[in-house]
Design an enzyme around this catalytic site. Structure first.
Site, short mmCIF file in Angstrom:
data_model
loop_
_atom_site.label_atom_id
_atom_site.label_comp_id
_atom_site.label_asym_id
_atom_site.label_seq_id
_atom_site.Cartn_x
_atom_site.Cartn_y
_atom_site.Cartn_z
N CYS A 1 21.92 72.00 49.85
CA CYS A 1 23.60 72.77 49.18
C CYS A 1 23.96 71.97 48.50
CB CYS A 1 23.19 72.17 50.79
SG CYS A 1 25.18 72.87 51.59
N ASP A 2 24.89 72.24 48.79
CA ASP A 2 25.90 71.48 47.32
C ASP A 2 26.23 70.27 48.24
OD1 ASP A 2 27.00 71.35 44.83
OD2 ASP A 2 28.87 72.58 45.50
N CYS B 1 31.38 65.17 33.90
CA CYS B 1 32.91 65.91 33.97
C CYS B 1 33.48 65.36 33.14
CB CYS B 1 33.47 65.84 35.06
SG CYS B 1 34.86 66.83 35.13
N CYS C 1 38.53 63.90 38.97
CA CYS C 1 39.36 64.05 40.32
C CYS C 1 39.21 63.61 41.22
CB CYS C 1 39.06 66.18 40.64
SG CYS C 1 39.39 67.18 39.41
N CYS D 1 33.92 83.09 61.70
CA CYS D 1 34.00 82.26 60.75
C CYS D 1 32.37 81.05 61.50
CB CYS D 1 34.35 80.99 62.44
SG CYS D 1 34.89 79.46 61.96
N CYS E 1 22.66 79.36 57.27
CA CYS E 1 22.60 79.33 56.14
C CYS E 1 21.86 78.33 55.04
CB CYS E 1 23.66 78.11 56.34
SG CYS E 1 23.53 76.19 56.55
N TYR F 1 39.16 63.62 44.69
CA TYR F 1 38.55 64.09 45.60
C TYR F 1 37.33 64.45 45.20
CZ TYR F 1 41.12 69.07 44.42
OH TYR F 1 41.59 69.49 43.55
N CYS F 2 37.11 64.72 43.84
CA CYS F 2 35.40 65.25 43.64
C CYS F 2 34.53 64.61 45.03
CB CYS F 2 35.42 64.60 42.41
SG CYS F 2 33.63 65.24 42.30
#
Length: 384
Positions: free
Chosen positions: A280-281, A19, A23, A331, A265, A25-26
């Site tokens: 997952c990410d 990148c 950032c 939720c 999920c 908080y990345c």
């Protein structure tokens, strides 16, 4: 032909975590092969073709949705994405369509990018945290300079070129107390779709178990309620807010489109630039590496016991307090990554943001139920 047992969305990261910004908080820092770099190694063309071919083969839908993520995917340059589109055209079967999405910080986009994205029908997610002082609290360049002007220039390019753009706003300690200022800014710049993402950084050693930058559950709920009330008052039909859209889906009996609100999920894995697939990410780590698509087909990895178990674990570990909640259908315990709060009697962790989500969904539920009831009154006999 064998396809996946459910719809899926792979976050493909052709530049990995590389990148041009840094950032603060990345959460993808140091993820994937070799971690984040300013000059990326790119997914090789042969692997890129394998990725697209296997994605097409496994897809259950007539429209095949491909999501290009990072890091910052635009760091690879526009010619790389022209090659992506050329491969897709060559491989896409007759009667089907590929819909591309690009997640970007917007700072590298110019007119050429805008024309390309518009012509090829890309949908774009653009990261923007609010007006300049709020945005630049965390979203800085690698040499600690402001990214606001470059991000806004990219946004203006997308608007002028008619590219469908979703604003993604991270909500943390830096802006949670200013909901009307943040939302009002997005209204002023003509945003048509806004997604708010809560910043949650577990820190077991810190007071409260989270970083100082983390949004509190109370502030998260209050932020969403304030934005919702402003939207109801001024912007119905003009701006879409993703979490409001998700709340409305339950009133119409529809499945959630966001994985974090589904009971199970695991349908949004991550493909790294070297072909490694992760669950997952937020779980790109050795424990959640499913395999490599050069060795095991994407379809087999999507249907692997490890990935199916990963998805079902969300439901299996849902705390009793959640199972008895009146807004459970809205939720479903949210994302497992945020379930780290101990419950009074032991057992699976409670979601850190639970109180905030409950506050918002309880606040919005009467409105979305009334909208659904009116729709059904005007459309008798129609299935929602």
């Amino acid at each position: 032909m064998t396809v996946a047992s459910r719809s899926f969305q792979v976050f493909v990261k052709p530049a990995g975590a590389a990148c041009n910004l840094a950032c603060r908080y990345c959460y993808y820092l140091d993820k994937g092969p070799k971690g984040r770099e300013s000059v990326p190694s790119r997914m090789p063309e042969a692997l890129l073709e394998t990725t697209i071919a296997q994605h097409i083969a496994a897809s259950t839908d007539e429209i095949i949705r491909v999501s290009w993520h990072g890091g910052e995917p635009a760091i690879l340059g526009i010619d790389y994405f022209r090659k992506i589109v050329e491969i897709e055209r060559r491989l896409c079967p007759a009667g089907r369509k590929i819909a591309n999405g690009l997640q970007t910080n917007g700072t590298l986009l110019d007119e050429e990018w805008g024309r390309f994205l518009a012509a090829e029908g890309f949908a774009v997610g653009l990261s923007l945290d609010g007006p300049r002082k709020i945005h630049d609290r965390h979203r800085l360049t690698r040499d600690s300079r402001s990214s606001f002007d470059d991000a806004m220039r990219g946004y203006d390019v997308l608007r002028r070129c008619g590219v469908a753009t979703d604003i993604l706003c991270v909500v943390g300690e830096h802006n949670a107390g200013r909901p009307l200022e943040v939302y009002g800014f997005f209204r002023e710049i003509g945003a048509s779709f806004v997604t708010f993402l809560p910043l949650v950084e577990p820190r077991p050693e810190a007071p409260g178990g989270v970083s100082p930058e983390t949004v509190s559950s109370e502030f998260w709920g209050s932020f969403l309620c304030a934005v919702f009330d402003e939207w109801v008052e001024r912007d119905i039909g003009r701006i879409k807010i993703q979490i409001v859209e998700e709340a409305a889906r339950t009133a119409f009996g529809q499945e959630h489109s966001l994985c974090i609100f589904r009971p199970v999920c695991g349908a949004v894995p991550v493909l790294e630039r070297n072909g490694d697939l992760f669950s997952c990410d937020h779980f790109v780590d050795p424990a959640h590496r499913l395999g490599n698509i050069d060795e095991i087909p994407l379809l087999d990895l999507l249907e692997s016991p490890a990935q199916l178990d990963f998805g079902l674990a969300k439901l299996r570990t849902l705390p009793a307090v959640c199972r008895a909640c009146e807004v459970l259908d809205m939720c479903n315990g949210e994302c497992p990554k945020n379930r780290f709060v101990p419950v009074p009697n032991g057992g699976p962790g409670w979601n850190y943001l639970c109180a905030g989500y409950k506050k918002f969904f309880s606040h919005a539920r009467p409105f979305v139920a009334a909208v659904a009831a009116e729709w059904r009154r005007q459309n008798p006999g129609s299935s929602s």
